[in-house]
Write a protein that holds these residues in place. Structure first.
Motif, PDB file in Angstrom:
ATOM      1  N   THR A 190      45.148  37.614  37.699  1.00 22.61           N
ATOM      2  CA  THR A 190      45.105  38.891  38.419  1.00 22.61           C
ATOM      3  C   THR A 190      46.017  38.862  39.642  1.00 22.61           C
ATOM      4  OG1 THR A 190      43.197  38.233  39.777  1.00 22.61           O
ATOM      5  CG2 THR A 190      42.743  39.327  37.681  1.00 22.61           C
TER       6      THR A 190
ATOM      7  N   LEU B 268      44.231  44.771  34.897  1.00 15.30           N
ATOM      8  CA  LEU B 268      42.778  44.734  34.825  1.00 15.30           C
ATOM      9  C   LEU B 268      42.237  45.925  34.046  1.00 15.30           C
ATOM     10  CD1 LEU B 268      41.964  43.747  38.506  1.00 15.30           C
ATOM     11  CD2 LEU B 268      41.294  42.417  36.502  1.00 15.30           C
TER      12      LEU B 268
ATOM     13  N   ALA C 258      38.713  48.296  33.409  1.00 15.12           N
ATOM     14  CA  ALA C 258      37.665  48.764  34.326  1.00 15.12           C
ATOM     15  C   ALA C 258      36.609  47.673  34.509  1.00 15.12           C
ATOM     16  CB  ALA C 258      37.023  50.044  33.790  1.00 15.12           C
TER      17      ALA C 258
ATOM     18  N   GLU D  67      37.977  44.973  36.834  1.00 15.18           N
ATOM     19  CA  GLU D  67      37.905  45.351  38.241  1.00 15.18           C
ATOM     20  C   GLU D  67      36.500  45.131  38.794  1.00 15.18           C
ATOM     21  OE1 GLU D  67      39.359  49.195  39.131  1.00 15.18           O
ATOM     22  OE2 GLU D  67      41.406  48.784  38.469  1.00 15.18           O
ATOM     23  N   GLU D  68      35.488  45.447  37.986  1.00 12.82           N
ATOM     24  CA  GLU D  68      34.103  45.257  38.426  1.00 12.82           C
ATOM     25  C   GLU D  68      33.770  43.774  38.571  1.00 12.82           C
ATOM     26  OE1 GLU D  68      31.413  47.299  35.901  1.00 12.82           O
ATOM     27  OE2 GLU D  68      32.181  49.296  36.373  1.00 12.82           O
TER      28      GLU D  68
ATOM     29  N   LEU E 210      35.919  41.325  39.232  1.00 11.60           N
ATOM     30  CA  LEU E 210      36.813  40.627  40.159  1.00 11.60           C
ATOM     31  C   LEU E 210      36.126  40.143  41.438  1.00 11.60           C
ATOM     32  CD1 LEU E 210      39.702  39.670  40.607  1.00 11.60           C
ATOM     33  CD2 LEU E 210      40.255  41.932  41.526  1.00 11.60           C
TER      34      LEU E 210
ATOM     35  N   ASP F  65      44.548  49.227  47.601  1.00 11.75           N
ATOM     36  CA  ASP F  65      43.431  48.877  46.714  1.00 11.75           C
ATOM     37  C   ASP F  65      43.145  47.394  46.897  1.00 11.75           C
ATOM     38  OD1 ASP F  65      41.610  48.381  44.718  1.00 11.75           O
ATOM     39  OD2 ASP F  65      42.996  48.775  43.059  1.00 11.75           O
TER      40      ASP F  65
ATOM     41  N   VAL G  71      40.589  45.586  46.141  1.00 13.75           N
ATOM     42  CA  VAL G  71      39.972  44.904  45.000  1.00 13.75           C
ATOM     43  C   VAL G  71      41.038  44.531  43.979  1.00 13.75           C
ATOM     44  CG1 VAL G  71      38.335  45.111  43.090  1.00 13.75           C
ATOM     45  CG2 VAL G  71      37.753  46.051  45.336  1.00 13.75           C
ATOM     46  N   GLY G  72      41.846  45.519  43.591  1.00 10.25           N
ATOM     47  CA  GLY G  72      42.863  45.276  42.576  1.00 10.25           C
ATOM     48  C   GLY G  72      43.949  44.323  43.024  1.00 10.25           C
TER      49      GLY G  72
END
Length: 298
Positions: free
Chosen positions: A13, A57, A59, A62-63, A65, A132, A134-135
């Motif tokens: 990632t 990623l 969906a 992403e959750e 991560l 972002d 998280v991403g």
């Protein structure tokens, strides 16, 4: 769950490439792909879209991560706890912050922070855009704009009202506006992404479109032109504290509206198992901001 598989997932990632992840992990792309497949089989979810050119990623990825990061942080924390020779924060701390705040408030803290934590690495990204976190794999984001992303965990660091201001020379030449409508008579220096200035009327936000001969994507550009006497600016208190204290800029109060109260926020991907490096950085930052508040108010 195999933490080596989780580590491979995080590296992919970060690099957005199976090949680059394999190089950093000193293994082969085939091994990276196999470990990702094992992790996805265990979770029963596809975490990454893979093509010959890119990795992205899903969906579900992403959750997962922030939980993946938390698992590896918990492992590192346990190892540090059981290793007496190790002390202080360790690992890679990734921070994003508005450019002006990063230069003025965060950068001066880094020499001592790094000296006191020899195993800590810091990646500080200067950005006035909403990232972002998280991403893109950030541990923490500092924001001074109104918060919009409810997925993130927010912690208030300090009050940060908007401030309408101008230089003494500008005020001497053009006078101070006293009403909201009077702003149309002045050259308004603004951020490119902010087409309207916001104030408070009867407890509710009210916005007005402003015009001027200069706009900038960067707070520092607006502040510099304001100091040079080229017009009015609406920035936040933490953007112009030094100038308000030393008299380079003067705060202007309008009779029919009040300044909008904002705050400096720290945002995290998750509230679970905050890494020691994040807690250490936050403690240093909060202490510095409190010291600045105590040393003088605009």
């Amino acid at each position: 769950m195999n933490l080596k598989d989780v580590n491979v997932f995080l590296m992919v990632t970060q690099t957005q490439s199976l090949t680059q992840a394999a190089k950093r992990l000193n293994t082969t792309p085939m091994t990276v792909s196999r470990r990702l497949a094992l992790l996805e089989d265990e979770l029963g979810q596809r975490l990454l879209h893979r093509t010959t050119r890119a990795v992205a990623l899903t969906a579900e990825g992403e959750e997962f991560l922030p939980y993946a990061r938390a698992m590896l942080e918990a492992e590192r924390g346990a190892l540090n706890l059981l290793s007496p020779q190790k002390s202080g924060a360790a690992g890679n701390l990734r921070v994003t912050a508005p450019s002006g705040f990063a230069r003025r408030t965060i950068m001066p803290l880094l020499p001592a922070l790094l000296a006191n934590n020899p195993e800590l690495n810091v990646d500080l990204q200067f950005s006035d855009d909403i990232i972002d976190i998280v991403g893109q794999g950030f541990d923490i984001a500092i924001r001074i704009a109104p918060l919009r992303d409810s997925r993130l965990v927010a912690r208030k660091l300090a009050d940060n009202p908007r401030v309408l201001c101008a230089s003494p020379d500008y005020i001497k030449q053009h006078g101070k506006p006293t009403q909201l409508t009077a702003l149309s008579e002045h050259n308004c220096l603004r951020l490119s992404s902010v087409l309207q200035w916001t104030f408070i009327t009867d407890g509710q936000p009210t916005s007005i479109s402003v015009e001027g001969r200069f706009s900038s994507s960067n707070v520092e550009g607006v502040r510099a032109l304001c100091i040079a006497g080229m017009g009015l600016a609406q920035l936040t208190e933490w953007d112009v504290r030094e100038e308000l204290i030393n008299g380079e800029l003067i705060a202007i109060s309008l009779d029919d509206v009040q300044d909008q109260m904002l705050a400096v926020w720290a945002l995290f991907p998750t509230s679970r198992h905050l890494p020691v490096r994040v807690i250490t950085f936050l403690d240093v930052l909060k202490q510095a901001m409190q010291s600045i508040n105590m040393s003088g108010a605009p």
